[in-house]
Scaffold this active site. Sequence first.
Site, short mmCIF file in Angstrom:
data_model
loop_
_atom_site.label_atom_id
_atom_site.label_comp_id
_atom_site.label_asym_id
_atom_site.label_seq_id
_atom_site.Cartn_x
_atom_site.Cartn_y
_atom_site.Cartn_z
N SER A 29 0.83 -1.20 0.00
CA SER A 29 0.00 0.00 0.00
C SER A 29 0.87 1.26 0.00
O SER A 29 1.72 1.42 -0.88
CB SER A 29 -0.96 -0.05 1.19
OG SER A 29 -1.89 0.99 1.12
N ASP A 72 -8.73 -5.33 -5.81
CA ASP A 72 -8.51 -4.13 -4.99
C ASP A 72 -8.80 -2.88 -5.81
O ASP A 72 -8.23 -2.71 -6.89
CB ASP A 72 -7.05 -4.12 -4.52
CG ASP A 72 -6.68 -2.81 -3.83
OD1 ASP A 72 -7.58 -2.18 -3.22
OD2 ASP A 72 -5.50 -2.42 -3.91
N HIS A 128 -6.79 -5.58 -1.33
CA HIS A 128 -5.70 -4.61 -1.21
C HIS A 128 -4.46 -5.19 -0.53
O HIS A 128 -3.34 -5.02 -0.99
CB HIS A 128 -6.21 -3.39 -0.45
CG HIS A 128 -5.22 -2.28 -0.35
ND1 HIS A 128 -4.62 -1.73 -1.46
CD2 HIS A 128 -4.71 -1.62 0.72
CE1 HIS A 128 -3.78 -0.77 -1.07
NE2 HIS A 128 -3.83 -0.69 0.25
#
Lengths: 470, 470
Positions: B179, B391, B447
Amino acid sequence: MKLRALCGPPLCLLLCLLFQSGLSQTVVKSLPGLPGDLPFYLETGYIGVGELDDVQLFYYFVESERSPRDDPLVLWLTGGPGCSALSGLIYEIGPFTFNYEKSTRFRPSLKLNDYSWTKVANIIFLDQPVGTGFSYANNWESYNINDNISVAESYEFLRKWLKLHPQFLSNPLYIAGDSYSGVTVPRVALEVDKGNEAGLEPKMNLEGYVLGNPLTNYDSDLNSRVPFAHLKGLIPNELYESAKTDCNGKYINVNESNADCVDDLKAVNLCVENIDTANILEPNCVTQSPKSTVSDRWDPTLINRDPSPLLLPTERASRVWCRNYNYLYIYIWASAKVVRDALHIREGTVEKWVRCNKTLSYTSNFLVVIDIHKELIKRGFRVLIYSGDHDMVIPYVGTQAWIDTLNLTISEDWHAWFVDGQVAGYATLYSSFPSLFTFVTVKGAGHTAPEYKPKECFALISRWFDYLYI
Amino acid sequence: MKLRALCGPPLCLLLCLLFQSGLSQTVVKSLPGLPGDLPFYLETGYIGVGELDDVQLFYYFVESERSPRDDPLVLWLTGGPGCSALSGLIYEIGPFTFNYEKSTRFRPSLKLNDYSWTKVANIIFLDQPVGTGFSYANNWESYNINDNISVAESYEFLRKWLKLHPQFLSNPLYIAGDSYSGVTVPRVALEVDKGNEAGLEPKMNLEGYVLGNPLTNYDSDLNSRVPFAHLKGLIPNELYESAKTDCNGKYINVNESNADCVDDLKAVNLCVENIDTANILEPNCVTQSPKSTVSDRWDPTLINRDPSPLLLPTERASRVWCRNYNYLYIYIWASAKVVRDALHIREGTVEKWVRCNKTLSYTSNFLVVIDIHKELIKRGFRVLIYSGDHDMVIPYVGTQAWIDTLNLTISEDWHAWFVDGQVAGYATLYSSFPSLFTFVTVKGAGHTAPEYKPKECFALISRWFDYLYI
């Protein structure tokens, strides 16, 4: 007419006996695998169709658990062609299903399905065409069938069934089904309306039809698998662009001399050959079978493919879970003599029950149904099309494409629809409110959407039957 | 140097005390919630960085369960910025996780994670930047940070950690994270290599870096959410075509005077506002919060959003399951005094542990990392980028797009990769074999891919660390 004139008592007796064999309705009070009496009304039976009722179509009829007198009557046709109505009943929308936790290979156990569509509708699950499930013919010729014969038999069945059950004549009637039934359901609906026009008895109260991931336009449906594979990240951008150019957007029945396109499709096939096409996110069960070729991959007879039960592993734990293993139980259950007795299956008629009969002598002679849809919409019938959006057998993008060609007026554009406050998919309503034509995606669902998202699909059908907003 | 000249015994003592407070390593033998002694080596501790070691960075170090001497050493940075390393450890790749079946809100229970990356690697889970997890500063000024400071602190930490653990100096070193760490991980890697060049001690054996659904190019990553929403069937074709035209392909920082584009984006937002952006197929947890506006929706601070635990339902059964409810346990566990004592958290330093600290005074001043990637590839480091393909926070199509701009040579084009005979996603290998740069999608993952597909991600990382084919 001639027959009637000839009919003296002995011939009448013979004909009556024949007729008798085509009429056998039994209420089933209990079923092996489900403790106690059934908490719903189940009737099974045969209805003879065709000349001399030589074709005996078997059905399961379940009354609505809400208000049988008011709720819709639905004729459900599972796809294939050749997939038993029992498969749709047990794995998709019927009142009972397998209890996997309590099932063994020697004693499959059943449980009630909280999301059965029979909570809000009376449903006839029909084993059609002949050769499917427990339906059979009294002569070999009757097994040679095609779409036209299949439609005619289903329509004849429905008329005879309603004559036997006149109490359902005033219920709103819907024809429904999924997958290959995209070809037959709209045509049965049209037969019903034309029959009404022609004054055939009984007059039916047809309100519309329902289709799930339906085969509608052979070419464009199967063609859409390539763009779908691209949308879902199964093939890379470059390959998709190359295939679009080289194949001129046509990915089936490709001319072998177009080497670039053939190469592209080979590359596409390499990317997707181990994907479970019925739901691209689920494990694929048929890894033990030989690799399919490009042409096989696009073969529609692979729709609803089903491994032979003999190929199933003996030790479930040692293998990756896959949905097809579940189908083992239905073979065991439907083959058991106690079950056949409970269902009142005629002895000696169908030796080996199979979920999907792939040896049917079936000619697909009607694979573009668009004009039938147009005609039915013109006649004012309600239509619900739902598509599990992770299905690569009949991808939702292909379905959306033919719906676009109908040139309907959008009354409410693409919007999220909800179950329990969650987005269950997207819906587009066409024509005026209450929408005549509704297209719905079911987020995360596969080819047979209610099998993957039972709660969501039940919410969808309940609202739609009740003319509520989706 | 000046300091050393001045350094007589009393000052030395003072400095030594200060230094002491920046050095506290403890082996943790057992943890509340997990019965018995830990079957792996866990060390926790603080390392001071910055002027006078005012910033105290907390870490969890787990030795490889295979061969600590030979297996790689990994510095893992969880994203946010501000998400605790403990979150990455417990929910993604660490050796223990919650046992939901045995957990209650009063007594969270742990279990071992069969797919912990520590089965094949030594991993330092670092609470960074300061203000994250159990890391803290001794003065307020140190809490004012940005990407540059965050990178410098992580690098300084690593140098000091390796000085304390010289036995790991010869292990292959990888910097890893997901991320938001897409912004910091490559820069820490570059700092390491530049430090080596400059002859800084200790010399580190950097082999490469690993990133999961990384933020790399703020504009193009967030921009890719609109095409992604189209790919995944969350917005209709017509709207996507309209937005492409009206917004000229730019969907963030849109000029308010471009009314058509603003309207299109409002329509896009309506379609996706109730979707769980971290995995579009999972239930969305924050339905109780007010509707977000278009601009909110594209706000990167919403990455790794986390509802306040106070908003969580008191009766789990009465609500649709959602992944965020799982995060409740980590709050309870990490707040318990017995746990803090077991982890040797300094009392009075961090009053309230939060999974993701969204009140950080953090300035994102470095949001295009492409050139750093180019530099590192030129320097010959191995790179693994994996993307959960469901995601919508950092969609894989955006990641693919910036990878394309690197103009690397493809050594093996997009192909399915397998776990247990099943397609686990698709991989593209760049540069010569063994691939220097590998891009991998994880089919069906969200994600934080290992949180959704632990088995597949473990197989991926094991093979990649061992230079095996993916």
